[in-house]
Write an enzyme that holds these catalytic residues in place. Structure first.
Site, PDB file in Angstrom:
ATOM      1  N   SER A   1       0.834  -1.199   0.000  1.00 31.25           N
ATOM      2  CA  SER A   1       0.000   0.000   0.000  1.00 31.25           C
ATOM      3  C   SER A   1       0.868   1.248   0.000  1.00 31.25           C
ATOM      4  O   SER A   1       2.074   1.186   0.249  1.00 31.25           O
ATOM      5  CB  SER A   1      -0.917   0.021   1.234  1.00 31.25           C
ATOM      6  OG  SER A   1      -1.880  -1.002   1.179  1.00 31.25           O
TER       7      SER A   1
ATOM      8  N   SER B   1      -7.983   1.206  -3.570  1.00 32.28           N
ATOM      9  CA  SER B   1      -8.069   1.148  -2.108  1.00 32.28           C
ATOM     10  C   SER B   1      -6.679   1.099  -1.477  1.00 32.28           C
ATOM     11  O   SER B   1      -6.484   1.569  -0.353  1.00 32.28           O
ATOM     12  CB  SER B   1      -8.876  -0.079  -1.675  1.00 32.28           C
ATOM     13  OG  SER B   1      -8.213  -1.283  -2.021  1.00 32.28           O
TER      14      SER B   1
ATOM     15  N   THR C   1      -4.079   2.747  -2.350  1.00 34.37           N
ATOM     16  CA  THR C   1      -3.348   4.007  -2.465  1.00 34.37           C
ATOM     17  C   THR C   1      -4.198   5.212  -2.067  1.00 34.37           C
ATOM     18  O   THR C   1      -3.818   6.344  -2.331  1.00 34.37           O
ATOM     19  CB  THR C   1      -2.843   4.200  -3.907  1.00 34.37           C
ATOM     20  OG1 THR C   1      -3.951   4.112  -4.813  1.00 34.37           O
ATOM     21  CG2 THR C   1      -1.824   3.137  -4.281  1.00 34.37           C
ATOM     22  N   SER C   2      -5.326   4.960  -1.429  1.00 34.80           N
ATOM     23  CA  SER C   2      -6.207   6.038  -0.968  1.00 34.80           C
ATOM     24  C   SER C   2      -6.231   6.022   0.554  1.00 34.80           C
ATOM     25  O   SER C   2      -7.269   5.807   1.179  1.00 34.80           O
ATOM     26  CB  SER C   2      -7.612   5.860  -1.557  1.00 34.80           C
ATOM     27  OG  SER C   2      -8.422   6.980  -1.313  1.00 34.80           O
TER      28      SER C   2
ATOM     29  N   CYS D   1      -4.784  -0.580   8.775  1.00 32.52           N
ATOM     30  CA  CYS D   1      -4.132  -1.053   7.553  1.00 32.52           C
ATOM     31  C   CYS D   1      -2.858  -1.778   7.956  1.00 32.52           C
ATOM     32  O   CYS D   1      -1.904  -1.169   8.439  1.00 32.52           O
ATOM     33  CB  CYS D   1      -3.790   0.118   6.621  1.00 32.52           C
ATOM     34  SG  CYS D   1      -2.844  -0.397   5.162  1.00 32.52           S
TER      35      CYS D   1
ATOM     36  N   MET E   1      -4.350  -7.483   1.796  1.00 29.95           N
ATOM     37  CA  MET E   1      -4.294  -6.518   2.876  1.00 29.95           C
ATOM     38  C   MET E   1      -3.576  -7.150   4.063  1.00 29.95           C
ATOM     39  O   MET E   1      -3.784  -8.323   4.373  1.00 29.95           O
ATOM     40  CB  MET E   1      -5.700  -6.095   3.296  1.00 29.95           C
ATOM     41  CG  MET E   1      -6.548  -5.537   2.155  1.00 29.95           C
ATOM     42  SD  MET E   1      -7.307  -6.831   1.107  1.00 29.95           S
ATOM     43  CE  MET E   1      -8.681  -7.325   2.139  1.00 29.95           C
ATOM     44  N   GLY E   2      -2.742  -6.358   4.737  1.00 31.93           N
ATOM     45  CA  GLY E   2      -1.984  -6.901   5.856  1.00 31.93           C
ATOM     46  C   GLY E   2      -2.870  -7.378   6.984  1.00 31.93           C
ATOM     47  O   GLY E   2      -2.615  -8.427   7.595  1.00 31.93           O
TER      48      GLY E   2
END
Length: 434
Positions: A56, A103, A105-106, A141, A356-357
């Protein structure tokens, strides 16, 4: 009339002339004025750093650097972050901001010295919607968590006595969104954060330094319907009734981030899908959102399915399957021997390009508990780590699970990521943006 300039006549002597736009000469418009008087709002500068964390990217701020009105939660802060990222954008591109129209990068991060004992920094994450005026503060995140320790050290938010000249700095992070502790092990060389290295992470083009993350006690501590905190219904597998779709077997888990796991085959997939196979299919995306909404309702995260529209970041929805060979988005071949299972997950309404982590924490946790859909896809039995396949390649995550008084608990989940500063300085926003 017009812009005054210096020219030369036929005798090569300087003379003053008036340059008038052709449109004015033709009489089709009013001439430009020497002094243009118009209302305008200047931009302000806010110290910020643009960082890649895991798969990300996000804009990082120190709380103390934000405008005073944005140093507290609320509409002002949300409006500022929306303008920084470039949302809401009906074109879906975030051209007029720092966002990258996905998602991944936002995203925004706010850090401050921790007010809690035995912690170094408080970490708050804001997931910014792309096409609506909405910042979701409901979850963490996991990817950007990899950058928090490094930014905290570089931003003088960690006591200098805790940073070795060479070695590993242990940064104790309080994840304020979900009230959990994360331990980041950040490499230090010559007193500074080391960002370059040879650690490779599928979904990231270039190698970098490895950052080990420990997510302590990652399961939700809230009261579930059936008394199980990690499993809000009290079941490892539920029959999830979704109107218009049917009844699906589902594992509903609160660990890392609330996540709904279903079997790939039950919804017509193989588990080897890449982004285009799903993100280019509006009907498929709508179906996933419907499943997510009814899963959120069953988990007690919302009171009615309509509320899912205002809770876009959580829960996540993912589908699992047994290992199969496939070609990752980079062209890399993933064999059946490379993985224990396959997982595809959606974030903010789209299939994620990697994983996603926080969802990886949920995967590792669910895999460690015999009987969940994730565990069964991985072959069943007890395990302390799992390697799963995602659209960009593979990822290994470990988890330590045990039963206490008949209930499953997880003491920690562990995975490695990397982080790198891409740009630092200031972001600019119009003064009337918030």
């Amino acid at each position: 009339m017009g812009i005054e300039a210096i020219a030369k006549d036929k005798e090569n002597k300087p003379r003053q002339v008036s340059i008038v736009p052709l449109a004015v000469q033709a009489g089709t418009a009013q001439p430009y004025q020497d002094n243009i008087s118009m209302a305008h709002v200047p931009q302000i500068k806010i110290p910020a750093t643009y960082i890649r964390g895991g798969t990300s990217k996000g804009v990082f701020f120190r709380l103390q650097d934000l405008p005073e009105a944005a140093q507290v939660p609320g509409a002002v802060r949300d409006a500022l972050l929306l303008r920084v990222i470039g949302s809401p954008d009906p074109y879906g591109k975030q051209i007029d901001g720092m966002g990258g129209a996905t998602s991944s990068t936002s995203k925004t991060v706010i850090l401050a010295k921790s007010s809690l004992p035995n912690h170094d920094v408080d970490y708050l994450f804001g997931q910014v919607s792309i096409d609506t005026a909405f910042v979701d503060w409901s979850g963490n995140c996991g990817n950007l968590s990899a950058a928090v320790g490094a930014f905290a050290i570089s931003g003088d938010l960690v006591d200098a006595s805790r940073i070795p000249q060479n070695g590993i700095a242990t940064v104790r992070i309080w994840q304020a969104n979900i009230g959990k502790t994360i331990i980041a092990h950040v490499p230090i060389t010559n007193g500074a954060v080391q960002e370059t290295g040879d650690f490779e992470l599928d979904g990231v083009t270039f190698p970098a330094a490895e950052v080990l993350l420990e997510f302590l006690d990652p399961a939700d501590e809230g009261d579930g319907e059936g008394g199980g905190a990690m499993f809000p219904t009290g079941n490892l597998v539920d029959d999830l009734n979704v109107p218009g779709i049917g009844t699906l077997k589902a594992t509903l888990i609160n660990a890392g981030i609330p996540t709904i796991f279903v079997n790939a085959e039950d919804i017509g997939y193989t588990g080897t899908e890449l982004q285009d196979a799903i993100n280019g299919d509006p009907r498929a995306l709508a179906r996933f959102e419907t499943i997510r909404a009814y899963g959120a309702l069953r988990m007690g995260l919302i009171r009615n399915v309509d509320e899912a529209l205002r809770r876009q970041h959580t829960p996540k929805i993912a589908f699992v399957s047994q290992p199969k060979a496939y070609t990752a988005s980079s062209g890399k071949s993933v064999t059946t021997d490379d993985t224990d299972l396959l997982v595809r997950a959606l974030s903010m309404g789209k299939l994620h390009h990697a994983m996603m982590g926080t969802a990886a924490v949920a995967i590792g946790t669910a895999a460690a508990i015999p009987g969940t859909l994730v565990n069964l896809a991985a072959g069943g039995g007890e395990r302390t780590a799992v390697r799963f396949g995602h659209p960009s390649g593979t990822l290994r995550v470990g988890a330590q699970a045990k039963r206490v008084n008949g209930e499953w608990t997880v003491t920690k989940a562990i995975m490695s990521r990397s982080a790198r500063v891409l740009m630092e300085g200031w972001v600019r926003v119009p003064r009337d943006a918030f």
